[in-house]
Scaffold this motif. Sequence first.
Motif, PDB file in Angstrom:
ATOM      1  N   LEU A  64     110.528   1.969 -16.961  1.00 47.76           N
ATOM      2  CA  LEU A  64     111.115   2.895 -17.890  1.00 47.76           C
ATOM      3  C   LEU A  64     112.225   2.119 -18.790  1.00 47.76           C
ATOM      4  N   LEU A  65     113.398   1.496 -18.282  1.00 50.41           N
ATOM      5  CA  LEU A  65     114.237   0.639 -18.897  1.00 50.41           C
ATOM      6  C   LEU A  65     113.433  -0.303 -20.003  1.00 50.41           C
ATOM      7  N   SER A  66     112.389  -1.079 -19.418  1.00 51.33           N
ATOM      8  CA  SER A  66     111.623  -2.074 -20.319  1.00 51.33           C
ATOM      9  C   SER A  66     111.094  -1.583 -21.505  1.00 51.33           C
ATOM     10  N   HIS A  67     110.412  -0.203 -21.062  1.00 49.74           N
ATOM     11  CA  HIS A  67     109.663   0.571 -22.268  1.00 49.74           C
ATOM     12  C   HIS A  67     110.726   0.949 -23.195  1.00 49.74           C
ATOM     13  N   ARG A  68     111.787   1.659 -22.712  1.00 57.51           N
ATOM     14  CA  ARG A  68     112.923   1.957 -23.657  1.00 57.51           C
ATOM     15  C   ARG A  68     113.665   1.036 -24.518  1.00 57.51           C
ATOM     16  N   THR A  69     113.667  -0.318 -24.137  1.00 62.48           N
ATOM     17  CA  THR A  69     114.302  -1.179 -24.856  1.00 62.48           C
ATOM     18  C   THR A  69     113.707  -2.332 -25.484  1.00 62.48           C
ATOM     19  N   GLU A  70     112.235  -2.047 -25.088  1.00 61.45           N
ATOM     20  CA  GLU A  70     111.408  -3.181 -25.940  1.00 61.45           C
ATOM     21  C   GLU A  70     111.462  -3.032 -27.372  1.00 61.45           C
ATOM     22  N   GLY A  71     111.587  -4.424 -27.935  1.00 59.79           N
ATOM     23  CA  GLY A  71     111.649  -3.979 -29.534  1.00 59.79           C
ATOM     24  C   GLY A  71     113.061  -4.027 -29.944  1.00 59.79           C
ATOM     25  N   ARG A  72     113.970  -3.733 -29.333  1.00 59.57           N
ATOM     26  CA  ARG A  72     115.375  -3.437 -29.940  1.00 59.57           C
ATOM     27  C   ARG A  72     115.939  -4.728 -29.964  1.00 59.57           C
ATOM     28  N   LYS A  73     116.430  -4.967 -31.106  1.00 65.83           N
ATOM     29  CA  LYS A  73     116.870  -6.381 -31.437  1.00 65.83           C
ATOM     30  C   LYS A  73     118.553  -6.264 -31.237  1.00 65.83           C
ATOM     31  N   HIS A  74     119.312  -5.208 -31.069  1.00 58.17           N
ATOM     32  CA  HIS A  74     120.489  -5.319 -30.780  1.00 58.17           C
ATOM     33  C   HIS A  74     121.202  -5.341 -29.421  1.00 58.17           C
TER      34      HIS A  74
END
Length: 182
Positions: free
Chosen positions: A113-123
């Motif tokens: 779930l954490l990986s899914h929610r943070t994938e692609g976020r650059k900040h």
Amino acid sequence: MNIELLENKIILLVGMMGCGKTSLGKILSKRLNLPFVDSDKEIERASGCSISDLFATYGEKEFRLGEERIMERLLKGPPCVLSSGGGAFLSEKTQNISKKYAISVWIRADVDLLSHRTEGRKHRPLVPAKDNKKAIERLVHDCYPLYANADLTLDTRQEAIHKTIERLLKLLKENHIIAIKD
């Protein structure tokens, strides 16, 4: 429905980036009629820089020292719902201050779930935007034993946020942090 905070304390939400602290915190603050404060936003406002820029310029160690100072100021402030940065509660000093001034709630989520929610976020300075699962696994291994020092734990999952809020309110009520009156 009227909800009353039974102790004059801050509700401190702790956990990994992507677990939902900010989203839950904003809704919870409205339900409790309390201000919402995001410690990362307070750090950015105080420094005039983004979290990523602070990491790049000063390194993690110096960032964490500044984060401790901001957390101490916030935790000693008036009651609110406070969403902490992912690493803030890892500080022993912050944990000790929170024991006195806050009710800490660990918003626990699994790696997927954490990986899914943070994938692609650059900040996110500690997690690459792509292929972030390995970094998340490492952080979970390092951080979860310290998050376990929180007063309460709420497991979050892929569900509608209003369901998670209802489970959070139930947890707070069961632990005599709030009273719900109709």
